[in-house]
Write an enzyme that holds these catalytic residues in place. Structure first.
Site, PDB file in Angstrom:
ATOM      1  N   ASP A  63       1.102  -1.277  -0.040  1.00  0.00           N
ATOM      2  CA  ASP A  63       0.093  -0.443   0.333  1.00  0.00           C
ATOM      3  C   ASP A  63       0.494   1.288   0.130  1.00  0.00           C
ATOM      4  O   ASP A  63       1.671   1.054   0.235  1.00  0.00           O
ATOM      5  CB  ASP A  63      -1.187   0.108   1.581  1.00  0.00           C
ATOM      6  CG  ASP A  63      -0.544  -0.614   2.119  1.00  0.00           C
ATOM      7  OD1 ASP A  63       1.181  -0.597   2.795  1.00  0.00           O
ATOM      8  OD2 ASP A  63      -1.143  -0.498   3.626  1.00  0.00           O
ATOM      9  N   ASN A 130      -7.075  -2.917  14.568  1.00  0.00           N
ATOM     10  CA  ASN A 130      -8.180  -3.160  14.512  1.00  0.00           C
ATOM     11  C   ASN A 130      -8.408  -3.945  13.220  1.00  0.00           C
ATOM     12  O   ASN A 130      -9.710  -3.858  12.818  1.00  0.00           O
ATOM     13  CB  ASN A 130      -9.035  -1.911  14.019  1.00  0.00           C
ATOM     14  CG  ASN A 130      -8.419  -1.297  12.424  1.00  0.00           C
ATOM     15  OD1 ASN A 130      -7.502  -1.733  11.893  1.00  0.00           O
ATOM     16  ND2 ASN A 130      -9.279   0.145  12.266  1.00  0.00           N
ATOM     17  N   HIS A 132      -6.874  -4.517  10.489  1.00  0.00           N
ATOM     18  CA  HIS A 132      -6.841  -4.305   9.163  1.00  0.00           C
ATOM     19  C   HIS A 132      -5.620  -5.378   8.381  1.00  0.00           C
ATOM     20  O   HIS A 132      -4.630  -5.423   9.463  1.00  0.00           O
ATOM     21  CB  HIS A 132      -6.825  -2.532   8.755  1.00  0.00           C
ATOM     22  CG  HIS A 132      -5.737  -1.841   9.180  1.00  0.00           C
ATOM     23  ND1 HIS A 132      -5.580  -0.595   9.625  1.00  0.00           N
ATOM     24  CD2 HIS A 132      -4.361  -2.382   9.189  1.00  0.00           C
ATOM     25  CE1 HIS A 132      -4.438   0.212   9.067  1.00  0.00           C
ATOM     26  NE2 HIS A 132      -3.607  -1.591   9.546  1.00  0.00           N
ATOM     27  N   GLU A 137      -9.831  -2.161   5.287  1.00  0.00           N
ATOM     28  CA  GLU A 137     -10.257  -1.394   6.693  1.00  0.00           C
ATOM     29  C   GLU A 137     -11.434  -2.481   7.039  1.00  0.00           C
ATOM     30  O   GLU A 137     -12.602  -2.325   6.543  1.00  0.00           O
ATOM     31  CB  GLU A 137     -10.538  -0.207   6.713  1.00  0.00           C
ATOM     32  CG  GLU A 137      -9.351   1.121   6.688  1.00  0.00           C
ATOM     33  CD  GLU A 137      -8.281   1.314   8.172  1.00  0.00           C
ATOM     34  OE1 GLU A 137      -8.822   0.072   8.633  1.00  0.00           O
ATOM     35  OE2 GLU A 137      -7.372   2.295   7.748  1.00  0.00           O
TER      36      GLU A 137
HETATM   37  C1  F6R Z   1       2.206  -1.593   6.153  1.00  0.00           C
HETATM   38  C2  F6R Z   1       0.372  -2.252   6.107  1.00  0.00           C
HETATM   39  C3  F6R Z   1       0.034  -1.980   7.511  1.00  0.00           C
HETATM   40  C4  F6R Z   1       0.833  -2.207   8.612  1.00  0.00           C
HETATM   41  C5  F6R Z   1      -0.430  -1.859   9.970  1.00  0.00           C
HETATM   42  C6  F6R Z   1       0.970  -2.357  11.461  1.00  0.00           C
HETATM   43  O1  F6R Z   1       1.993  -1.723   4.532  1.00  0.00           O
HETATM   44  O2  F6R Z   1      -0.307  -2.606   5.690  1.00  0.00           O
HETATM   45  O3  F6R Z   1      -1.502  -2.864   7.754  1.00  0.00           O
HETATM   46  O4  F6R Z   1       0.989  -3.714   8.302  1.00  0.00           O
HETATM   47  O5  F6R Z   1      -1.219  -0.314   9.701  1.00  0.00           O
HETATM   48  O6  F6R Z   1       1.346  -1.303  10.972  1.00  0.00           O
HETATM   49  P1  F6R Z   1       2.644  -0.862  11.928  1.00  0.00           P
HETATM   50  O7  F6R Z   1       3.223  -2.083  11.582  1.00  0.00           O
HETATM   51  O8  F6R Z   1       3.365   0.076  12.868  1.00  0.00           O
HETATM   52  O9  F6R Z   1       1.606  -1.309  14.124  1.00  0.00           O
END
Ligand code: F6R
Length: 235
Positions: A63, A130, A132, A137
């Protein structure tokens, strides 16, 4: 889904890197699906320091914020350059273009590029608190292909720590869809810290719901989840 419990963040990172290095050893021209965020930083450090040959490896990132310039130090392009791409020579690296003017065309291009490369061999994922994955989401329905998504307030708040303020966090992102993630031949999920324990529990609950996108991973035939003791909670 297979779960590996590590003592702490460093062990989780090392174990995750080992699995990626093993993949490259088995298939030198592997297509990797890569993630950003705090969780994989240690893993990328292990990859940088491994001395492994990535010259035939291609990657596609999950992403990118939208709209955001690649040169912005909060872009996922910048993160990947900084953590991996500037340090190892790889065959190619692709990331959804946060500067695209025609987002529908960009999403189509991205899905077609992954398909043309032969599909993702190993997809690395972090977990949003959450539930995702990528920026898919929680919602009543989830998209299959790469798409533009409105970030939820909880994700904006969770990511505000990287920006000057929550107002500076882009409100949208381009993300691989759940279909794109589930098409990967293997999936590797990393989770560290107490604030991930609840979502890790839900992921292994045996229930699948679009309100917890990570729960869909239970339908994939080859998922390895590496957690540290804190993210493993009381189990
Ligand atoms: C990042 C992504 C997100 C993160 C998620 C966890 O490319 O796609 O889904 O993996 O938000 O983020 P952290 O590792 O910062 O807790």
């Amino acid at each position: 889904m297979k779960k590996i419990v590590c003592k702490n963040y460093d062990e989780m990172s090392k174990k995750g890197a080992e699995i990626i290095l093993e993949q490259i050893k088995e298939k030198s021209d592997s297509i990797l699906g890569l993630a950003t965020g705090s969780t994989p930083i240690g893993l990328y450090k292990c990859l940088r320091e491994s001395g492994a040959d990535f010259s035939k490896v291609s990657s596609f990132n999950l992403d990118e914020y939208y709209p955001l310039k690649k040169s912005n130090d909060q872009s996922y392009q910048y993160f990947m350059n900084d953590n991996l791409f500037n340090h190892v020579t790889m065959k190619s690296n692709d990331i959804p273009n946060g500067e695209a003017t025609d987002t529908a065309a960009e999403c189509k291009r991205y899905d077609e590029a992954i398909e043309a490369a032969g599909g993702i061999d190993l997809q690395l994922l972090g977990l949003g608190p959450n539930g995702h994955v990528g920026f898919n989401e929680p919602d009543d329905a989830l998209s299959v292909g790469t798409h533009v998504v409105e970030l939820t307030q909880s994700t904006i708040d969770a990511n505000a720590r990287f920006f000057a303020s929550a107002d500076d966090v882009p409100k949208k992102a381009i993300t691989l869809g759940l279909g794109g993630i589930m098409k990967a031949k293997k999936i590797l999920v990393l989770a560290s810290g107490k604030n991930k324990a609840e979502i890790v529990r839900k992921m292994f609950s045996g229930e699948v719901t679009t309100q917890v996108p990570a729960s869909l991973l239970q339908l994939h035939p080859d998922v390895t989840v590496i957690v540290d003791e804190e993210a493993n909670g009381d189990k």
